[in-house]
Write a protein that holds these residues in place. Structure first.
Motif, PDB file in Angstrom:
ATOM      1  N   GLY A 113     -10.318   9.589  -1.409  1.00  0.00           N
ATOM      2  CA  GLY A 113      -8.854   9.641  -1.359  1.00  0.00           C
ATOM      3  C   GLY A 113      -8.109   8.478  -1.960  1.00  0.00           C
ATOM      4  O   GLY A 113      -6.974   8.206  -1.540  1.00  0.00           O
ATOM      5  N   GLN A 114      -8.688   7.794  -2.940  1.00  0.00           N
ATOM      6  CA  GLN A 114      -8.005   6.620  -3.485  1.00  0.00           C
ATOM      7  C   GLN A 114      -6.658   6.951  -4.118  1.00  0.00           C
ATOM      8  O   GLN A 114      -5.680   6.209  -3.949  1.00  0.00           O
ATOM      9  N   ALA A 168      -0.838   6.119  -4.134  1.00  0.00           N
ATOM     10  CA  ALA A 168       0.509   6.673  -4.287  1.00  0.00           C
ATOM     11  C   ALA A 168       1.391   6.303  -3.092  1.00  0.00           C
ATOM     12  O   ALA A 168       2.569   5.981  -3.260  1.00  0.00           O
ATOM     13  N   ALA A 169       0.815   6.344  -1.885  1.00  0.00           N
ATOM     14  CA  ALA A 169       1.586   5.993  -0.694  1.00  0.00           C
ATOM     15  C   ALA A 169       1.894   4.499  -0.648  1.00  0.00           C
ATOM     16  O   ALA A 169       3.015   4.088  -0.314  1.00  0.00           O
ATOM     17  N   LEU A 183      -0.081  -1.023   8.130  1.00  0.00           N
ATOM     18  CA  LEU A 183      -0.041   0.433   8.035  1.00  0.00           C
ATOM     19  C   LEU A 183      -1.419   0.935   8.434  1.00  0.00           C
ATOM     20  O   LEU A 183      -2.353   0.964   7.629  1.00  0.00           O
ATOM     21  N   SER A 184      -1.557   1.312   9.684  1.00  0.00           N
ATOM     22  CA  SER A 184      -2.858   1.696  10.213  1.00  0.00           C
ATOM     23  C   SER A 184      -3.459   2.856   9.425  1.00  0.00           C
ATOM     24  O   SER A 184      -2.788   3.859   9.167  1.00  0.00           O
ATOM     25  N   GLY A 185      -4.710   2.695   9.009  1.00  0.00           N
ATOM     26  CA  GLY A 185      -5.396   3.730   8.265  1.00  0.00           C
ATOM     27  C   GLY A 185      -5.090   3.767   6.789  1.00  0.00           C
ATOM     28  O   GLY A 185      -5.648   4.586   6.056  1.00  0.00           O
ATOM     29  N   GLN A 186      -4.214   2.876   6.310  1.00  0.00           N
ATOM     30  CA  GLN A 186      -3.819   2.886   4.901  1.00  0.00           C
ATOM     31  C   GLN A 186      -4.424   1.740   4.096  1.00  0.00           C
ATOM     32  O   GLN A 186      -4.150   1.586   2.918  1.00  0.00           O
ATOM     33  N   VAL A 221      -4.966   0.974  -9.716  1.00  0.00           N
ATOM     34  CA  VAL A 221      -4.651  -0.458  -9.720  1.00  0.00           C
ATOM     35  C   VAL A 221      -3.352  -0.713 -10.476  1.00  0.00           C
ATOM     36  O   VAL A 221      -2.479  -1.460 -10.017  1.00  0.00           O
ATOM     37  N   ARG A 222      -3.202  -0.086 -11.622  1.00  0.00           N
ATOM     38  CA  ARG A 222      -2.021  -0.349 -12.449  1.00  0.00           C
ATOM     39  C   ARG A 222      -0.736   0.090 -11.754  1.00  0.00           C
ATOM     40  O   ARG A 222       0.293  -0.580 -11.870  1.00  0.00           O
ATOM     41  N   ARG A 223      -0.778   1.194 -11.023  1.00  0.00           N
ATOM     42  CA  ARG A 223       0.451   1.640 -10.377  1.00  0.00           C
ATOM     43  C   ARG A 223       0.846   0.695  -9.239  1.00  0.00           C
ATOM     44  O   ARG A 223       2.038   0.463  -8.995  1.00  0.00           O
ATOM     45  N   LEU A 224      -0.130   0.112  -8.544  1.00  0.00           N
ATOM     46  CA  LEU A 224       0.176  -0.819  -7.463  1.00  0.00           C
ATOM     47  C   LEU A 224       0.677  -2.158  -8.000  1.00  0.00           C
ATOM     48  O   LEU A 224       1.621  -2.738  -7.461  1.00  0.00           O
TER      49      LEU A 224
END
Length: 294
Positions: A189-190, A195-196, A158-161, A223-226
């Motif tokens: 923008g972390q 979220a994305a 995912l380029s840029g992500q 971190v926890r959401r990922l």
């Protein structure tokens, strides 16, 4: 002292507010020193004992959780990961490459891969012929290198992500290995990036290894959401891999704050050890993880 204690207590509480606003994660980065300062300040106030001691005890209990994370060393798994933020201008690539080859991990996850340090791909190509790289910033890429073959349609970019991935055919079965580089927390923008990526990670089939420079402590909301998206556990114990040295005080830098920014997560967790800097500002992490959840 009352006002100092009140402010510190509010800041500590706000460090749990990441789900409400990304600024909470900014405070989560320094939660440990905030907890220690808040506990001391509360103890020395003239607040009633019934208020003062419960607050101090709660702060110390929360601080104790971090201490336990630092001391507990889980059992190592059979699958090994070498994680490294290279630093874009790294001049010690030969030494780093030798350390990686000596460790002989199953996979390698890299961040800040650039034209100045890109020779590492050639140095590791014979042992790690399977790879994926993906642009993050205009000047850097993420990479996953593997000694195991890639499954059909098994690359993720995912380029840029800030993420690159490989779906690998390993002796333990198929596994996704992701190299992650999160941006710094608020005001950067972390939060939006996490979220994305949460949706992407949740959509992957089978076990996932998430490894990288999170630019966030393990207890941060990003971190926890990922990690919850794929049901992951961190390879421990907790150790700092980056030393934040703020500027601005007379005489230059203040005392550096040790931060565990580089982490490896897998379905069953595992045991991790730090590797030397080798020209980077981040320590490497060698983790031996479990691909099956307990």
């Amino acid at each position: 002292m009352k006002s100092v204690a009140a402010v510190l207590t509010l800041l500590v509480l706000a460090s749990w507010a990441g789900p409400l606003h990304p600024a909470g994660d900014t405070l989560a980065v320094v939660r440990v020193p905030l907890l220690a300062l808040a506990a001391l300040a509360v103890i020395w106030t003239s607040w009633p004992r019934g208020v003062r001691w419960p607050l101090a005890v709660l702060a110390l209990l929360a601080l104790g959780q971090v201490v336990v994370m630092k001391l507990v060393a889980p059992a190592p798994g059979a699958f090994s990961v070498y994680q490294k933020n290279l630093l874009y201008r790294n001049a010690q690539i030969p030494q780093l490459s030798q350390d990686i080859l000596a460790a002989s991990p199953d996979v390698i996850t890299l961040q800040e891969l650039t034209g100045r340090n890109g020779e590492i791909l050639d140095r590791l190509a014979a042992d790690y012929p399977h790879r994926s790289t993906c642009p993050f910033y205009s000047w850097s890429r993420n990479a996953v290198l593997s000694r195991h073959p890639i499954l059909p349609s098994g690359t993720l970019c995912l380029s840029g992500q800030g993420i690159a991935g490989l779906h690998l055919d390993t002796p333990q079965g198929p596994v996704w290995v992701l190299s992650l580089h999160l941006r710094w927390p608020f005001p950067h923008g972390q939060g939006a990036q996490a979220a994305a990526l949460e949706q992407v990670i949740a959509g992957l089939e089978g076990p996932v290894i998430l490894s990288g420079d999170f630019n966030m402590v393990p207890w941060g909301h990003s971190v926890r959401r990922l990690t919850r998206a794929a049901g992951l556990r961190r390879a421990g114990p907790l150790r700092p891999t980056y030393w934040l040295a703020p500027h601005g005080w007379p005489g230059g830098q203040v005392l550096p704050i040790p931060l565990p920014l580089d982490q490896v997560w897998s379905p069953g967790g595992g045991k991790a050890e730090n590797r030397p800097l080798f020209g980077s500002d981040h320590a490497g992490v060698l983790a031996r993880v479990h691909l099956d959840a307990d």
